[in-house]
Design a protein around this motif. Structure first.
Motif, mmCIF file in Angstrom:
data_model
loop_
_atom_site.group_PDB
_atom_site.id
_atom_site.type_symbol
_atom_site.label_atom_id
_atom_site.label_comp_id
_atom_site.label_asym_id
_atom_site.label_seq_id
_atom_site.Cartn_x
_atom_site.Cartn_y
_atom_site.Cartn_z
ATOM 1 N N PHE A 1 0.824 -1.210 0.000
ATOM 2 C CA PHE A 1 0.000 0.000 0.000
ATOM 3 C C PHE A 1 0.860 1.262 0.000
ATOM 4 N N ASP A 2 2.088 1.128 0.497
ATOM 5 C CA ASP A 2 3.009 2.258 0.419
ATOM 6 C C ASP A 2 3.157 2.703 -1.032
ATOM 7 N N LEU A 3 3.260 1.712 -1.922
ATOM 8 C CA LEU A 3 3.444 2.030 -3.342
ATOM 9 C C LEU A 3 2.235 2.771 -3.896
ATOM 10 N N VAL A 4 1.032 2.422 -3.391
ATOM 11 C CA VAL A 4 -0.174 3.128 -3.821
ATOM 12 C C VAL A 4 -0.074 4.599 -3.433
ATOM 13 N N PHE A 5 0.365 4.855 -2.197
ATOM 14 C CA PHE A 5 0.469 6.253 -1.750
ATOM 15 C C PHE A 5 1.586 6.992 -2.502
ATOM 16 N N VAL A 6 2.672 6.291 -2.791
ATOM 17 C CA VAL A 6 3.736 6.896 -3.606
ATOM 18 C C VAL A 6 3.164 7.300 -4.964
ATOM 19 N N ALA A 7 2.438 6.352 -5.590
ATOM 20 C CA ALA A 7 1.892 6.606 -6.931
ATOM 21 C C ALA A 7 0.880 7.751 -6.906
ATOM 22 N N LEU A 8 0.002 7.770 -5.893
ATOM 23 C CA LEU A 8 -0.992 8.844 -5.789
ATOM 24 C C LEU A 8 -0.307 10.200 -5.683
ATOM 25 N N THR A 9 0.768 10.248 -4.876
ATOM 26 C CA THR A 9 1.481 11.517 -4.687
ATOM 27 C C THR A 9 2.121 11.984 -5.990
ATOM 28 N N VAL A 10 2.815 11.060 -6.660
ATOM 29 C CA VAL A 10 3.467 11.416 -7.927
ATOM 30 C C VAL A 10 2.409 11.881 -8.932
ATOM 31 N N PHE A 11 1.294 11.132 -9.005
ATOM 32 C CA PHE A 11 0.233 11.468 -9.948
ATOM 33 C C PHE A 11 -0.334 12.860 -9.662
ATOM 34 N N GLY A 12 -0.578 13.140 -8.397
ATOM 35 C CA GLY A 12 -1.156 14.426 -8.019
ATOM 36 C C GLY A 12 -0.260 15.602 -8.391
ATOM 37 N N VAL A 13 1.040 15.477 -8.091
ATOM 38 C CA VAL A 13 1.957 16.596 -8.347
ATOM 39 C C VAL A 13 2.315 16.678 -9.826
ATOM 40 N N ASP A 14 2.643 15.514 -10.401
ATOM 41 C CA ASP A 14 3.238 15.529 -11.728
ATOM 42 C C ASP A 14 2.201 15.556 -12.849
ATOM 43 N N GLN A 15 1.096 14.849 -12.673
ATOM 44 C CA GLN A 15 0.104 14.772 -13.754
ATOM 45 C C GLN A 15 -1.034 15.759 -13.551
ATOM 46 N N LEU A 16 -1.548 15.844 -12.324
ATOM 47 C CA LEU A 16 -2.673 16.756 -12.082
ATOM 48 C C LEU A 16 -2.188 18.175 -11.786
ATOM 49 N N HIS A 17 -0.884 18.336 -11.628
ATOM 50 C CA HIS A 17 -0.285 19.652 -11.342
ATOM 51 C C HIS A 17 -0.917 20.319 -10.124
ATOM 52 N N GLN A 18 -1.197 19.504 -9.123
ATOM 53 C CA GLN A 18 -1.700 20.066 -7.864
ATOM 54 C C GLN A 18 -0.515 20.569 -7.051
ATOM 55 N N SER A 19 -0.755 21.584 -6.211
ATOM 56 C CA SER A 19 0.352 22.111 -5.416
ATOM 57 C C SER A 19 0.754 21.083 -4.361
ATOM 58 N N VAL A 20 2.043 21.153 -3.986
ATOM 59 C CA VAL A 20 2.573 20.187 -3.015
ATOM 60 C C VAL A 20 1.780 20.188 -1.700
ATOM 61 N N PRO A 21 1.432 21.365 -1.137
ATOM 62 C CA PRO A 21 0.687 21.333 0.135
ATOM 63 C C PRO A 21 -0.645 20.595 0.005
ATOM 64 N N ARG A 22 -1.330 20.811 -1.127
ATOM 65 C CA ARG A 22 -2.626 20.156 -1.303
ATOM 66 C C ARG A 22 -2.464 18.636 -1.349
ATOM 67 N N VAL A 23 -1.486 18.186 -2.135
ATOM 68 C CA VAL A 23 -1.244 16.741 -2.243
ATOM 69 C C VAL A 23 -0.829 16.173 -0.888
ATOM 70 N N LEU A 24 0.014 16.928 -0.211
ATOM 71 C CA LEU A 24 0.511 16.501 1.099
ATOM 72 C C LEU A 24 -0.654 16.317 2.072
ATOM 73 N N ILE A 25 -1.578 17.246 2.076
ATOM 74 C CA ILE A 25 -2.697 17.173 3.003
ATOM 75 C C ILE A 25 -3.634 16.027 2.626
ATOM 76 N N VAL A 26 -3.996 15.942 1.341
ATOM 77 C CA VAL A 26 -4.965 14.913 0.931
ATOM 78 C C VAL A 26 -4.367 13.507 1.044
ATOM 79 N N VAL A 27 -3.266 13.265 0.342
ATOM 80 C CA VAL A 27 -2.686 11.915 0.349
ATOM 81 C C VAL A 27 -2.081 11.604 1.719
ATOM 82 N N GLY A 28 -1.467 12.612 2.343
ATOM 83 C CA GLY A 28 -0.873 12.411 3.661
ATOM 84 C C GLY A 28 -1.909 11.975 4.688
ATOM 85 N N LEU A 29 -3.041 12.697 4.720
ATOM 86 C CA LEU A 29 -4.093 12.335 5.681
ATOM 87 C C LEU A 29 -4.629 10.932 5.408
#
Lengths: 158, 177
Positions: free
Chosen positions: A114-142
């Motif tokens: 499941f770690d890999l799922v969270f890694v992939a979600l984070t990469v996808f959010g920042v790199d593909q969806l161009h979401q800001s790091v804080p937003r990705v950090l809060i959503v995927v982090g939580l």
């Protein structure tokens, strides 16, 4: 990091192995560079706030002076074709280096599929969806923190 | 003065994004210093970042060169305080709190949960950097060789970087003969 461990634990004996691992976990979880966070934590442990400040200055100063010189040299010569060509090679090497470092860190610290799922979600959010790091950090982090929430002893069955 | 304030704002913001390492802030740094403020172009950022990466000291120290470029010595000082100040204060206070929370069950959950996210942020930083650094077959080959050699051996990366600079100069530079 191995270098830091060698200096702090083996040579100086400022902190023991267990403390080092503990401080490293905090350094990596908090924002901030691992080396500077570590300096603040160990400095505080040894000499309180003054120690933390001294350690922070000591770890920043040499590199800062060096990069000022490098920056000035780049300002003066960065436009020359030969310099651009050499730096193109250096940049290619740098990506090889940082990718290798990141993969090695991942291999050491990722334990569960499941770690890999969270890694992939984070990469996808920042790199593909161009979401800001804080937003990705809060959503995927939580999401990840909740996923690994404390279980009742019954569930973890020892 | 407006430039100094802009440096202060940009680098204190980037400071709090460095979860897992400086690389995590790279995509946002690219956006702010290249696109928004145009302090330098993407290529120059790639050059400075790679030199910072291969120099001793914290890997994000190359921000000093950006501050210097934009506003001279005051720029350097502002960038240093903005970038290292906020996270140092945070590390100081959270560090004290965290040690006291050793038995708090959520503490392990937070460390556990943020680990994969921080690796993801580093990887996203790698991708963003790679788009500027790997632009053709030649750079792709250099990057791949360095990557594989580092994974398979314990060679000091400095030698590989030096070799890459020489190969780069020869392969991409003006023809000497």
């Amino acid at each position: 990091m191995a270098y830091l461990r060698d200096g702090l634990v083996t040579k100086r004996r400022w902190v023991d192995d267990q403390e080092f691992v503990e401080y490293l976990a905090i350094s990596q979880t908090l924002p901030g560079l691992n080396a500077t966070n570590m300096a603040v934590l160990v400095g505080d442990r040894l000499r309180g706030m003054r120690g933390a400040l001294a350690a922070l200055f000591a770890i920043c100063l040499p590199g800062a002076l060096l990069m000022m010189i490098v920056g000035a040299a780049y300002q003066a010569h960065g436009g020359k074709p030969m310099v651009i060509a050499a730096l193109k090679g250096v940049a290619a090497a740098a990506i090889g280096l940082i990718l290798a470092t990141t993969i090695q860190l991942g291999r050491k610290s990722l334990a569960h599929v499941f770690d890999l799922v969270f890694v992939a979600l984070t990469v996808f959010g920042v790199d593909q969806l161009h979401q800001s790091v804080p937003r990705v950090l809060i959503v995927v982090g939580l999401l990840a923190i909740l996923w690994y929430r404390p279980r009742k002893p019954k569930e973890t069955a020892q | 003065m407006t430039q100094l304030i802009a440096l202060l704002r940009v680098f204190s913001y980037l400071s709090i994004l460095t979860v897992g390492g400086g690389l995590a802030a790279f995509p946002e740094m690219k956006n702010l210093v290249v696109n928004v403020h145009q302090w330098l172009n993407f290529n120059q950022l790639i050059h400075l970042y790679s030199m910072g990466q291969v120099s001793p000291g914290p890997n994000m120290m190359m921000i000093v060169a950006i501050g210097e470029r934009v506003a001279g010595i005051p720029g350097v000082l502002v960038v240093l305080v903005a970038f290292f100040g906020p996270t140092a204060v945070l590390a100081f206070f959270i560090g004290r709190l965290w040690t006291r929370l050793a038995k708090w069950p959520w503490r392990a959950s937070i460390e556990r949960g943020l680990t994969p996210v921080s690796i993801g942020l580093l990887l996203a930083g790698c991708l963003s950097f790679a788009r500027g650094a790997v632009t053709d077959w030649g750079t792709a080959v250099i990057a791949a060789i360095v990557f594989l050699v580092l994974l398979l051996s314990k060679i000091n990366p400095a030698w590989l970087v030096l070799a890459a600079a020489i190969v780069g100069g020869l392969a991409f530079g003006p023809k000497i003969v």
